[in-house]
Design a protein around this motif. Structure first.
Motif, PDB file in Angstrom:
ATOM      1  N   GLY A  41       5.185  -8.480  21.211  1.00  0.00           N
ATOM      2  CA  GLY A  41       4.654  -7.240  20.656  1.00  0.00           C
ATOM      3  C   GLY A  41       4.682  -6.158  21.703  1.00  0.00           C
ATOM      4  O   GLY A  41       4.215  -6.355  22.827  1.00  0.00           O
ATOM      5  N   GLY A  42       5.264  -5.017  21.373  1.00  0.00           N
ATOM      6  CA  GLY A  42       5.376  -3.938  22.345  1.00  0.00           C
ATOM      7  C   GLY A  42       6.232  -4.360  23.518  1.00  0.00           C
ATOM      8  O   GLY A  42       7.391  -4.747  23.353  1.00  0.00           O
ATOM      9  N   PHE A  43       5.649  -4.322  24.714  1.00  0.00           N
ATOM     10  CA  PHE A  43       6.365  -4.730  25.914  1.00  0.00           C
ATOM     11  C   PHE A  43       5.894  -6.092  26.414  1.00  0.00           C
ATOM     12  O   PHE A  43       6.108  -6.445  27.571  1.00  0.00           O
ATOM     13  CB  PHE A  43       6.193  -3.676  27.017  1.00  0.00           C
ATOM     14  N   SER A  44       5.251  -6.873  25.546  1.00  0.00           N
ATOM     15  CA  SER A  44       4.716  -8.171  25.933  1.00  0.00           C
ATOM     16  C   SER A  44       5.423  -9.303  25.202  1.00  0.00           C
ATOM     17  O   SER A  44       5.812  -9.168  24.041  1.00  0.00           O
ATOM     18  CB  SER A  44       3.209  -8.242  25.625  1.00  0.00           C
ATOM     19  N   TYR A  45       5.570 -10.403  25.908  1.00  0.00           N
ATOM     20  CA  TYR A  45       6.180 -11.606  25.353  1.00  0.00           C
ATOM     21  C   TYR A  45       5.335 -12.798  25.786  1.00  0.00           C
ATOM     22  O   TYR A  45       4.867 -12.845  26.922  1.00  0.00           O
ATOM     23  CB  TYR A  45       7.608 -11.791  25.855  1.00  0.00           C
ATOM     24  N   VAL A  46       5.141 -13.767  24.895  1.00  0.00           N
ATOM     25  CA  VAL A  46       4.405 -14.974  25.238  1.00  0.00           C
ATOM     26  C   VAL A  46       5.318 -16.172  25.016  1.00  0.00           C
ATOM     27  O   VAL A  46       5.874 -16.353  23.930  1.00  0.00           O
ATOM     28  CB  VAL A  46       3.123 -15.120  24.394  1.00  0.00           C
ATOM     29  N   TYR A  47       5.479 -16.982  26.073  1.00  0.00           N
ATOM     30  CA  TYR A  47       6.356 -18.139  26.032  1.00  0.00           C
ATOM     31  C   TYR A  47       5.554 -19.425  26.155  1.00  0.00           C
ATOM     32  O   TYR A  47       4.517 -19.470  26.842  1.00  0.00           O
ATOM     33  CB  TYR A  47       7.365 -18.098  27.187  1.00  0.00           C
ATOM     34  N   LEU A  48       6.031 -20.472  25.515  1.00  0.00           N
ATOM     35  CA  LEU A  48       5.515 -21.814  25.742  1.00  0.00           C
ATOM     36  C   LEU A  48       6.264 -22.390  26.926  1.00  0.00           C
ATOM     37  O   LEU A  48       7.501 -22.441  26.926  1.00  0.00           O
ATOM     38  CB  LEU A  48       5.730 -22.693  24.507  1.00  0.00           C
ATOM     39  N   VAL A  49       5.543 -22.803  27.954  1.00  0.00           N
ATOM     40  CA  VAL A  49       6.171 -23.360  29.144  1.00  0.00           C
ATOM     41  C   VAL A  49       5.607 -24.745  29.424  1.00  0.00           C
ATOM     42  O   VAL A  49       4.482 -25.072  29.025  1.00  0.00           O
ATOM     43  CB  VAL A  49       5.986 -22.447  30.383  1.00  0.00           C
ATOM     44  N   GLN A  50       6.408 -25.552  30.141  1.00  0.00           N
ATOM     45  CA  GLN A  50       6.000 -26.926  30.434  1.00  0.00           C
ATOM     46  C   GLN A  50       6.021 -27.155  31.935  1.00  0.00           C
ATOM     47  O   GLN A  50       6.995 -26.823  32.627  1.00  0.00           O
ATOM     48  CB  GLN A  50       6.941 -27.910  29.749  1.00  0.00           C
ATOM     49  N   ALA A  51       4.938 -27.716  32.451  1.00  0.00           N
ATOM     50  CA  ALA A  51       4.849 -28.036  33.872  1.00  0.00           C
ATOM     51  C   ALA A  51       5.629 -29.312  34.167  1.00  0.00           C
ATOM     52  O   ALA A  51       6.026 -30.049  33.249  1.00  0.00           O
ATOM     53  CB  ALA A  51       3.386 -28.205  34.265  1.00  0.00           C
ATOM     54  N   SER A  52       5.825 -29.579  35.443  1.00  0.00           N
ATOM     55  CA  SER A  52       6.595 -30.754  35.838  1.00  0.00           C
ATOM     56  C   SER A  52       5.919 -32.054  35.419  1.00  0.00           C
ATOM     57  O   SER A  52       6.584 -33.080  35.239  1.00  0.00           O
ATOM     58  CB  SER A  52       6.813 -30.747  37.354  1.00  0.00           C
ATOM     59  N   ASN A  53       4.594 -32.019  35.239  1.00  0.00           N
ATOM     60  CA  ASN A  53       3.879 -33.221  34.795  1.00  0.00           C
ATOM     61  C   ASN A  53       3.805 -33.338  33.277  1.00  0.00           C
ATOM     62  O   ASN A  53       3.141 -34.220  32.745  1.00  0.00           O
ATOM     63  CB  ASN A  53       2.466 -33.240  35.380  1.00  0.00           C
ATOM     64  N   GLY A  54       4.478 -32.424  32.571  1.00  0.00           N
ATOM     65  CA  GLY A  54       4.516 -32.465  31.114  1.00  0.00           C
ATOM     66  C   GLY A  54       3.482 -31.594  30.429  1.00  0.00           C
ATOM     67  O   GLY A  54       3.520 -31.447  29.212  1.00  0.00           O
ATOM     68  N   GLY A  55       2.540 -31.033  31.194  1.00  0.00           N
ATOM     69  CA  GLY A  55       1.509 -30.186  30.611  1.00  0.00           C
ATOM     70  C   GLY A  55       2.081 -28.898  30.038  1.00  0.00           C
ATOM     71  O   GLY A  55       3.029 -28.328  30.588  1.00  0.00           O
ATOM     72  N   LEU A  56       1.508 -28.450  28.922  1.00  0.00           N
ATOM     73  CA  LEU A  56       1.983 -27.251  28.248  1.00  0.00           C
ATOM     74  C   LEU A  56       1.052 -26.071  28.515  1.00  0.00           C
ATOM     75  O   LEU A  56      -0.170 -26.224  28.530  1.00  0.00           O
ATOM     76  CB  LEU A  56       2.087 -27.489  26.742  1.00  0.00           C
ATOM     77  N   TYR A  57       1.646 -24.891  28.705  1.00  0.00           N
ATOM     78  CA  TYR A  57       0.892 -23.671  28.977  1.00  0.00           C
ATOM     79  C   TYR A  57       1.545 -22.513  28.230  1.00  0.00           C
ATOM     80  O   TYR A  57       2.677 -22.614  27.748  1.00  0.00           O
ATOM     81  CB  TYR A  57       0.878 -23.354  30.481  1.00  0.00           C
ATOM     82  N   ALA A  58       0.804 -21.429  28.129  1.00  0.00           N
ATOM     83  CA  ALA A  58       1.350 -20.196  27.561  1.00  0.00           C
ATOM     84  C   ALA A  58       1.554 -19.214  28.717  1.00  0.00           C
ATOM     85  O   ALA A  58       0.655 -19.024  29.544  1.00  0.00           O
ATOM     86  CB  ALA A  58       0.402 -19.612  26.527  1.00  0.00           C
ATOM     87  N   LEU A  59       2.716 -18.607  28.786  1.00  0.00           N
ATOM     88  CA  LEU A  59       3.013 -17.612  29.814  1.00  0.00           C
ATOM     89  C   LEU A  59       3.182 -16.250  29.150  1.00  0.00           C
ATOM     90  O   LEU A  59       4.042 -16.080  28.288  1.00  0.00           O
ATOM     91  CB  LEU A  59       4.290 -17.964  30.566  1.00  0.00           C
ATOM     92  N   LYS A  60       2.358 -15.308  29.528  1.00  0.00           N
ATOM     93  CA  LYS A  60       2.467 -13.953  29.001  1.00  0.00           C
ATOM     94  C   LYS A  60       3.220 -13.093  29.994  1.00  0.00           C
ATOM     95  O   LYS A  60       2.852 -13.010  31.171  1.00  0.00           O
ATOM     96  CB  LYS A  60       1.091 -13.349  28.722  1.00  0.00           C
TER      97      LYS A  60
END
Length: 350
Positions: free
Chosen positions: A37-56
């Motif tokens: 939205g606008g100039f922002s993007y949110v991605y689903l990312v995965q850490a090396s240990n398999g954990g999931l996070y959201a990156l804005k």
């Protein structure tokens, strides 16, 4: 401490490229785009240990002013220590090749989705939420807003990581007193004064669900100090333009539709949006979206006049309808405080 974000693209023959990033020695794979939205993007990312996070990712193409706005959002994600309000894990600002800057915010990922996902699923399946479940979720939202509306600034607060899989025991927190004392040290006299913040974009899509199914307020880009006196026309125009950009219309309080010199804005903006959110959780859309769809009304006029109605189906108690009504009072000075709304909800919960 500064964090360096490095975008890496692995490009091996016969394999599709996998975008990656590195934040403070931790490597993440970018799995997919969650939203934009606008100039922002949110991605689903995965850490090396398999954990999931959201990156804005927030692009700042307009120089220092847009950087300042983005960094204010970064600050918001560190400001509140409540299990009902999202907190960032890391953040960084990066200088791009064209001279512009990009801000990255690493956030918890909630795989249970948002309240909007619940609303959408019920709509598709022609089902509805049980009143007891709606009240339980509503109480959690109130707890989060209470933390904002009665916030104490604490410059000595240490950052901590809030994982979607390890949110503190929210059910036990529901039983805690509505006011908590914050203990400061001898150098933190500013803790004696509560400063009200307002979220200003409360809606089902901005309320995520923890693994326990309880709500966490997200998207703090519009969050700001609540009390604002509009002193001149320039301020009025600026506030209204910000509201049009950041506050979703079907959930927007009437005082943000036509901001005038002399207006006094405060946290009651969130109370209106709270009522709209509960209505949407029960009936599938904001009361003013329904007014527009059912009766062809102008949404702006419906909001400014407080004109809405309750459908006959599904059937809910008069008590929960009264809870919505007490939030949707056009005059903000007559709207109840978050404490009064919470007290009413707790009565209904029994």
């Amino acid at each position: 401490m500064s964090f360096v974000i490095e975008l890496i693209t692995s490009c091996l023959p016969c394999f599709s490229t996998v975008p990656e990033l590195k934040i403070n020695k931790a490597r993440f794979k970018i799995l997919k785009l969650l939203g934009e939205g606008g100039f922002s993007y949110v991605y689903l990312v995965q850490a090396s240990n398999g954990g999931l996070y959201a990156l804005k990712k927030i692009r700042c193409p307009f120089g220092n002013e847009s950087v300042k706005v983005a960094m204010k959002e970064v600050g918001n994600y560190k400001e509140f220590k409540s299990p009902y309000i999202i907190r960032s894990i890391d953040s960084s600002i990066v200088q791009e090749a064209d001279g512009s800057k990009t801000v990255y915010i690493l956030l918890p990922y909630f795989d249970n989705g948002s309240l909007q996902d619940v609303v959408n699923k019920n709509s598709v399946n022609n089902s509805f939420i049980e009143e007891s479940d709606a009240i339980r979720v509503f109480i959690g939202i109130c707890r989060g807003l209470q933390s904002m509306h009665r916030h104490h600034v604490n410059n000595n607060t240490n950052r901590y990581t809030l994982q979607s899989s390890s949110i503190p025991n929210l059910k036990r927190s529901l039983q805690k007193s509505s006011s908590q004392k914050i203990n400061g040290n001898r150098n933190s006299t500013e803790l004696s004064e509560a400063i009200s913040f307002a979220h200003r974009d409360i809606k089902p899509a901005n309320i995520m669900l923890s693994k326990d199914g309880l709500p966490v307020l997200c998207d703090l880009g519009s969050c700001t100090r609540a009390k604002m006196n509009i002193k001149n026309r320039a301020e009025a125009i600026t506030v209204q333009e910000l509201a049009e950009e950041h506050c979703t219309l079907p959930y927007r309080a009437p005082e943000l539709l036509d901001v005038k010199v002399g207006d006094k804005l405060d946290e009651k903006i969130d109370i209106w949006s709270l009522g709209c959110t509960l209505y949407a959780l029960l009936y599938g859309m904001s009361p003013f979206e329904r007014e527009e769809q059912e009766n062809g009304a102008s949404m702006n006029l419906a909001i400014s006049s407080g004109n809405y109605s309750f459908p006959q189906q599904p059937q809910y108690s008069d008590g929960i309808k009264d809870l919505i009504k007490m939030c949707l009072i056009v005059n903000p000075s007559e709207r109840p405080s978050i404490e009064k709304v919470l007290s009413k909800a707790l009565e209904l919960q029994g």
